[in-house]
Design a protein around this motif. Structure first.
Motif, mmCIF file in Angstrom:
data_model
loop_
_atom_site.group_PDB
_atom_site.id
_atom_site.type_symbol
_atom_site.label_atom_id
_atom_site.label_comp_id
_atom_site.label_asym_id
_atom_site.label_seq_id
_atom_site.Cartn_x
_atom_site.Cartn_y
_atom_site.Cartn_z
ATOM 1 N N ASP A 242 6.436 -15.834 -5.946
ATOM 2 C CA ASP A 242 5.562 -17.015 -7.018
ATOM 3 C C ASP A 242 6.241 -18.252 -7.108
ATOM 4 O O ASP A 242 7.466 -18.065 -7.031
ATOM 5 C CB ASP A 242 5.419 -16.071 -8.430
ATOM 6 C CG ASP A 242 4.301 -16.546 -9.272
ATOM 7 O OD1 ASP A 242 3.531 -17.347 -8.658
ATOM 8 O OD2 ASP A 242 3.930 -15.991 -10.501
ATOM 9 N N ILE B 262 1.590 -3.962 -19.281
ATOM 10 C CA ILE B 262 0.799 -4.697 -18.536
ATOM 11 C C ILE B 262 0.514 -4.014 -17.266
ATOM 12 O O ILE B 262 -0.774 -4.075 -16.700
ATOM 13 C CB ILE B 262 1.101 -6.078 -18.602
ATOM 14 C CG1 ILE B 262 -0.336 -6.855 -18.032
ATOM 15 C CG2 ILE B 262 2.259 -6.640 -17.883
ATOM 16 C CD1 ILE B 262 -0.217 -8.600 -18.353
ATOM 17 N N TYR C 208 -8.776 -23.112 -11.529
ATOM 18 C CA TYR C 208 -9.838 -23.279 -12.429
ATOM 19 C C TYR C 208 -11.174 -23.708 -11.667
ATOM 20 O O TYR C 208 -12.181 -23.444 -12.172
ATOM 21 C CB TYR C 208 -9.473 -24.510 -13.327
ATOM 22 C CG TYR C 208 -8.423 -24.049 -14.398
ATOM 23 C CD1 TYR C 208 -7.877 -22.931 -14.552
ATOM 24 C CD2 TYR C 208 -7.896 -25.080 -15.290
ATOM 25 C CE1 TYR C 208 -6.866 -22.459 -15.464
ATOM 26 C CE2 TYR C 208 -6.927 -24.762 -16.044
ATOM 27 C CZ TYR C 208 -6.194 -23.432 -16.140
ATOM 28 O OH TYR C 208 -5.351 -23.161 -17.039
ATOM 29 N N GLU D 92 -7.882 -27.125 -8.666
ATOM 30 C CA GLU D 92 -8.875 -27.335 -9.988
ATOM 31 C C GLU D 92 -10.024 -28.304 -9.068
ATOM 32 O O GLU D 92 -11.030 -28.372 -9.950
ATOM 33 C CB GLU D 92 -8.121 -28.287 -10.859
ATOM 34 C CG GLU D 92 -6.984 -27.384 -11.569
ATOM 35 C CD GLU D 92 -6.349 -28.287 -12.771
ATOM 36 O OE1 GLU D 92 -6.425 -29.302 -12.865
ATOM 37 O OE2 GLU D 92 -5.622 -27.770 -13.535
ATOM 38 N N ARG E 195 -2.022 -12.191 -22.403
ATOM 39 C CA ARG E 195 -2.596 -12.945 -23.511
ATOM 40 C C ARG E 195 -1.993 -12.073 -24.930
ATOM 41 O O ARG E 195 -2.359 -11.137 -24.829
ATOM 42 C CB ARG E 195 -4.138 -13.534 -23.591
ATOM 43 C CG ARG E 195 -4.541 -13.922 -22.287
ATOM 44 C CD ARG E 195 -4.138 -15.501 -22.569
ATOM 45 N NE ARG E 195 -4.683 -16.460 -21.113
ATOM 46 C CZ ARG E 195 -3.886 -16.335 -20.118
ATOM 47 N NH1 ARG E 195 -2.652 -15.975 -20.052
ATOM 48 N NH2 ARG E 195 -4.216 -17.078 -19.092
ATOM 49 N N LYS F 60 1.774 -24.765 -8.612
ATOM 50 C CA LYS F 60 0.641 -25.492 -8.940
ATOM 51 C C LYS F 60 1.140 -26.798 -8.986
ATOM 52 O O LYS F 60 0.158 -27.990 -9.025
ATOM 53 C CB LYS F 60 -0.174 -25.028 -9.980
ATOM 54 C CG LYS F 60 0.533 -24.671 -11.377
ATOM 55 C CD LYS F 60 -0.306 -24.197 -12.355
ATOM 56 C CE LYS F 60 0.136 -24.007 -13.808
ATOM 57 N NZ LYS F 60 1.186 -22.779 -13.800
ATOM 58 N N GLN G 156 -7.507 -13.655 -12.905
ATOM 59 C CA GLN G 156 -7.945 -14.875 -12.542
ATOM 60 C C GLN G 156 -8.135 -14.418 -10.720
ATOM 61 O O GLN G 156 -7.283 -13.896 -10.413
ATOM 62 C CB GLN G 156 -6.882 -15.978 -12.731
ATOM 63 C CG GLN G 156 -7.779 -17.258 -11.882
ATOM 64 C CD GLN G 156 -6.490 -18.283 -12.030
ATOM 65 O OE1 GLN G 156 -5.437 -18.267 -11.948
ATOM 66 N NE2 GLN G 156 -6.923 -19.639 -12.243
HETATM 67 P P1 C2E Z 1 2.194 -17.997 -13.357
HETATM 68 O O1 C2E Z 1 2.413 -16.657 -12.752
HETATM 69 O O2 C2E Z 1 2.513 -19.042 -12.242
HETATM 70 O O3 C2E Z 1 0.604 -18.035 -13.470
HETATM 71 C C1 C2E Z 1 -0.278 -18.903 -13.298
HETATM 72 C C2 C2E Z 1 -0.409 -19.902 -14.316
HETATM 73 O O4 C2E Z 1 -1.379 -21.034 -13.920
HETATM 74 C C3 C2E Z 1 -1.308 -19.195 -15.434
HETATM 75 O O5 C2E Z 1 -1.067 -19.585 -16.656
HETATM 76 C C4 C2E Z 1 -2.899 -19.548 -15.215
HETATM 77 O O6 C2E Z 1 -3.841 -19.616 -16.532
HETATM 78 C C5 C2E Z 1 -2.402 -20.972 -14.927
HETATM 79 N N1 C2E Z 1 -3.544 -21.537 -14.021
HETATM 80 C C6 C2E Z 1 -4.350 -20.886 -13.142
HETATM 81 N N2 C2E Z 1 -5.320 -21.935 -12.548
HETATM 82 C C7 C2E Z 1 -4.904 -22.880 -13.004
HETATM 83 C C8 C2E Z 1 -5.578 -24.306 -12.605
HETATM 84 O O7 C2E Z 1 -6.385 -24.395 -12.021
HETATM 85 N N3 C2E Z 1 -4.914 -25.411 -13.250
HETATM 86 C C9 C2E Z 1 -3.963 -25.133 -14.205
HETATM 87 N N4 C2E Z 1 -3.233 -26.173 -14.522
HETATM 88 N N5 C2E Z 1 -3.286 -23.952 -14.235
HETATM 89 C C10 C2E Z 1 -4.032 -22.842 -14.005
HETATM 90 P P2 C2E Z 1 -0.892 -18.707 -17.967
HETATM 91 O O8 C2E Z 1 -1.691 -17.443 -17.595
HETATM 92 O O9 C2E Z 1 -0.612 -19.486 -19.003
HETATM 93 O O10 C2E Z 1 0.557 -17.948 -17.378
HETATM 94 C C11 C2E Z 1 1.737 -18.782 -17.453
HETATM 95 C C12 C2E Z 1 2.860 -18.182 -16.918
HETATM 96 O O11 C2E Z 1 3.304 -17.120 -17.894
HETATM 97 C C13 C2E Z 1 2.650 -17.499 -15.628
HETATM 98 O O12 C2E Z 1 2.813 -18.100 -14.681
HETATM 99 C C14 C2E Z 1 3.688 -16.469 -15.711
HETATM 100 O O13 C2E Z 1 4.986 -16.914 -15.026
HETATM 101 C C15 C2E Z 1 3.880 -16.025 -16.896
HETATM 102 N N6 C2E Z 1 3.048 -14.712 -17.182
HETATM 103 C C16 C2E Z 1 1.742 -14.591 -17.404
HETATM 104 N N7 C2E Z 1 1.516 -13.090 -17.751
HETATM 105 C C17 C2E Z 1 2.586 -12.765 -17.413
HETATM 106 C C18 C2E Z 1 3.179 -11.279 -17.407
HETATM 107 O O14 C2E Z 1 2.146 -10.148 -17.524
HETATM 108 N N8 C2E Z 1 4.462 -10.840 -17.399
HETATM 109 C C19 C2E Z 1 5.185 -12.118 -17.024
HETATM 110 N N9 C2E Z 1 6.473 -11.457 -16.710
HETATM 111 N N10 C2E Z 1 5.029 -13.222 -16.949
HETATM 112 C C20 C2E Z 1 3.748 -13.371 -17.298
#
Ligand code: C2E
Ligand code: CA
Ligand code: CA
Length: 727
Positions: free
Chosen positions: A616, A530, A695, A676, A499, A640, A481
């Protein structure tokens, strides 16, 4: 005379001869001779002189002394007096003379040395015979060998000595008591056990065993009942009072002793003090049923208590609630802050939970950070809900330890008897399932069990199982992103978001598996993968001629547990041939603050590699400004949840403004995530936020889609869209 079998050996007996030949029936002389000659023992007549000169001894003399009668009479060979052992002589003489003086018969026991040298015991009975003037001149009597009887007596005496020594020196208490509770006999050990200085003290002061001795007087009744029906008691354990009023445990073995008519004579038996063993048993039992850290009942004891509560509720038509309490993120605290802090937190939680329940409810530690609260005798669900809400509230209060304050929370699952199950295992399983549901609903909340939950649980287990194979089956993907500079609209970088392309499920979001990966430890290999993939992709884009940008990789706190983190970051960069300046690592605020001291070092080592570090989800943890200043941090990412309502909720807006100000004051860039709408962007730009992600610009995209975007340019990121006036 002629009829005598042998010549009488003394003249004395001729006096007794009676002529019975006329009557033809009785020769008294012969009869007496027969008797005296065949008597075992020796009949004698002796003079009362210094040597006790024998005038007559019967044939038994030989058997008794080993001398022939002729050798002893008139002291021909030896005087009888000489046979008597010198140490007995004086006593014998005294006794005889005393009897003679008053004219009575005597009896005396003493030892003689036989002709063969052996000593034997004899009993002499005799009486003085007076002369014509009435003065005692002779003694006539009978001497018999009593060696055998003396030996038996000695054996008896020895036996008595031995038994009384046993009785006196036994370590077990020994007693004889009457059925009405008095002592007939007691040994010193018994006195000691009951705290008396002497057996006399015990036997006089303890005269009503039932009332004075037993803590439960019913024990004596039972003792007597057993005596009457069985005649014995074995290992009969009771608590008794010692003299000083203290209570000990004893074990009794006893039997009834009856008179010949069958009536009870007394009870006799032994007592041992088993207090120590009882205390040891109790300690073992406590250990087996309680958690060693918190002292709370453990899983096993809780099961029993649930069963009891169910039984009681069934009788009274009430409900029982089993409340499963699981701390949120405890593993993180324990791993990052160390086990001693983790233990202290568990103690605190145990105390808080206990403070919420009534006396007849229980709190148990189920293991790890799981607790179970049992609410028995409940009438309505809303009563249960009230307690559950209180539990949640009490646990969520911040916890201060060694000057630091920590936010804690828990997830609670509840199951109830009778609707969810009627045995402890089912209720526990249902409450556990409900607890997982609470965790899935974002933690710090409660959930009551519903039948659908079972499906959710098996789904979770299934997920955990497939997750174990996802890496080797190459099911993970990285989405990217973009992160945009508000001032220029340029893409500065992209956040790598994992994912899972799970067969049959499609693309699974990290929210539904990162926690499981952390709990199972799978996060370490996944995180490493990753990291390598993100570095490789970024280097590839640069080689393909795209403008260089930073890729951000999220790190889980669990990855910090492994000492090799810094090395594996260095290796990922090197293997991808990526300039460290183009890698950023994201750490969540709550983690950074939880283990500030320890991760400070790791952060400095990472920073020394040349990578960027961002904090973060900023705003959700409890940041300490002093730490923030010391850490080598480059960016704060505003969570967020604050951005979402930034244009409608004045509180959120104020928080975001404060974070921007704070970040800038510390010389950090501030990034807002979850942007958003144009309104979000507008507000952020107006208040000086540096960078945005969300987004509104782009969802996380697969690498090729992002690449296309990088080549074509972002929508909404033209200077016009960013509200900037183009010259
Ligand atoms: P995060 O690090 O806070 O990542 C941001 C999350 O917000 C991501 O969810 C992203 O898709 C989502 N997001 C981005 N823009 C928007 C928006 O405009 N509106 C909304 N509602 N959401 C938005 P995602 O990809 O589902 O990831 C969720 C969480 O999972 C991440 O939060 C992170 O804590 C964890 N995560 C994801 N990938 C990894 C990884 O490779 N390793 C680790 N340890 N944690 C991960
Ligand atoms: Ca992130
Ligand atoms: Ca975030």
């Amino acid at each position: 005379m002629s009829a005598l079998p042998r010549q009488p050996n003394t003249a004395g007996l001729t006096l007794l001869r009676t002529d019975t030949s006329e009557s033809g029936s009785l020769d008294l002389m012969r009869l007496l001779t027969t008797i005296t000659d065949n008597l075992v023992g020796m009949i004698f007549r002796c003079r009362i002189d210094d040597a006790w000169t024998m005038e007559y001894v019967s044939e038994g003399c030989f058997k008794l002394t080993g001398y022939r009668p002729t050798e002893l009479t008139f002291n021909r060979r030896i005087s009888y007096d000489r046979l008597t052992l010198p140490e007995d002589r004086e006593r014998v003489t005294r006794i005889i003379r005393e009897a003679l003086a008053v004219g009575v018969s005597f009896e005396v026991e003493y030892r003689i040395r036989r002709a063969d040298g052996f000593v034997c015991w004899v009993l002499e009975r005799g009486v003085g015979i007076p002369d014509d003037h009435g003065n005692p001149r002779w003694i006539e009597g009978y001497i018999q060998d009593i060696s055998e009887r003396m030996a038996v007596d000695e054996m008896l005496r020895e036996a008595v000595r031995r038994y009384s020594s046993l009785f006196d020196h036994a370590t077990e208490g020994i007693f004889q008591t009457t059925p009405d509770g008095r002592y007939l006999n007691a040994n010193p050990a018994l006195a000691r056990i009951y705290g008396h200085a002497t057996t006399d003290s015990l036997m006089t002061q303890l005269h009503d065993i039932q009332r004075q001795l037993y803590v439960l007087p019913g024990r004596r009744t039972e003792f007597i009942h057993l005596m009457q029906t069985e005649g014995v008691v074995r290992n009969f354990e009771s608590q008794v009072y010692r003299r000083d009023g203290s209570i000990i445990w004893i074990s009794e073995n006893a039997r009834v002793v009856r008179n010949s008519d069958g009536s009870v004579q007394f009870y006799e038996g032994t007592v041992v003090d088993i207090t120590e063993r009882k205390e040891h048993d109790a300690a073992l039992e406590h250990q087996a049923n309680h958690d060693s850290l918190t002292g709370l009942p453990n899983r096993a004891l809780m099961r029993d208590r649930i069963q009891q509560a169910i039984d009681q509720a069934r009788r009274n038509g009430r409900m029982v609630a089993v409340v499963f309490v699981d701390l949120d993120h405890f593993k993180l605290i324990n791993d990052s802050l160390g086990h001693h802090i983790g233990d202290r937190l568990l103690l605190e939680v145990a105390e808080r939970l206990t403070s919420c329940v009534r006396g007849n409810d229980s709190v148990a530690r189920q293991g790890g950070d799981e607790f179970v609260v049992l609410l028995s005798d409940q009438q309505r669900q809303d009563e249960i809900l009230t307690v559950v809400s209180r539990l949640l509230e009490v646990i969520s209060r911040p916890w201060s330890n060694a000057g630091e304050e920590y936010g804690i929370s828990c997830s609670i699952g509840v199951s109830c008897y009778p609707q969810d199950g009627n045995d402890p295992d089912t209720l526990l399983r249902c409450a556990d399932a409900a607890m997982y549901q609470a965790k899935d609903s974002g933690r710090s909340t409660h959930h009551f069990y519903t039948p659908e939950l079972n499906e959710a649980i098996s789904a979770r287990l299934e997920l955990e199982n497939s997750l174990r194979h996802a890496l080797e089956r190459q099911e993970f993907r990285v989405y990217y992103q973009p992160r945009i500079d508000i001032a220029t609209g340029r893409i500065l970088g992209a956040e790598a978001l994992i994912r899972w392309d799970c067969p049959g499920k499609g693309i699974v979001s990290p929210d539904s598996f990162i926690a499981i990966a952390e709990e199972t430890g799978l996060i370490t290999p996944i995180g490493e993968w990753i990291l390598r993939e993100a570095c490789r992709q970024n280097a590839a884009w640069q080689r393909d001629g795209l403008p260089p940008m930073t890729v951000s990789v999220n790190l889980s706190p669990i990855q910090f547990r492994h000492s090799g983190l810094v090395e594996s970051v260095a290796a990922a960069l090197q293997d991808a041939a990526l300039d460290p300046a183009y890698l950023e690592l994201e750490l969540t605020e709550s983690f950074v603050m939880h283990d500030a001291e320890r991760i400070n070092d790791a952060m400095h080592s990472l920073k020394a590699l040349g990578v960027d570090i961002s904090v973060d989800d900023f705003g959700t943890g409890y940041s300490s400004l002093s730490y923030l200043k010391r850490f080598p941090v480059d960016r704060l990412k505003v969570d967020k949840s604050f951005v979402r309502d930034i244009d409608t909720d004045p509180d959120d807006a104020a928080i975001v403004r404060a974070i921007i100000t704070l970040g800038h004051a510390l010389g950090l860039k501030v990034v807002a995530e979850g942007v958003e709408t144009a309104a979000h962007l507008d507000y952020l730009r107006t208040h000086g936020c540096d960078e945005v992600q969300g987004y509104y610009f782009s969802k996380p995209l697969p690498a090729d889609a992002l690449e296309a975007l990088l080549r074509s340019g972002l929508p909404h990121s033209t200077p016009a869209a960013l509200g900037q006036v183009t010259a």
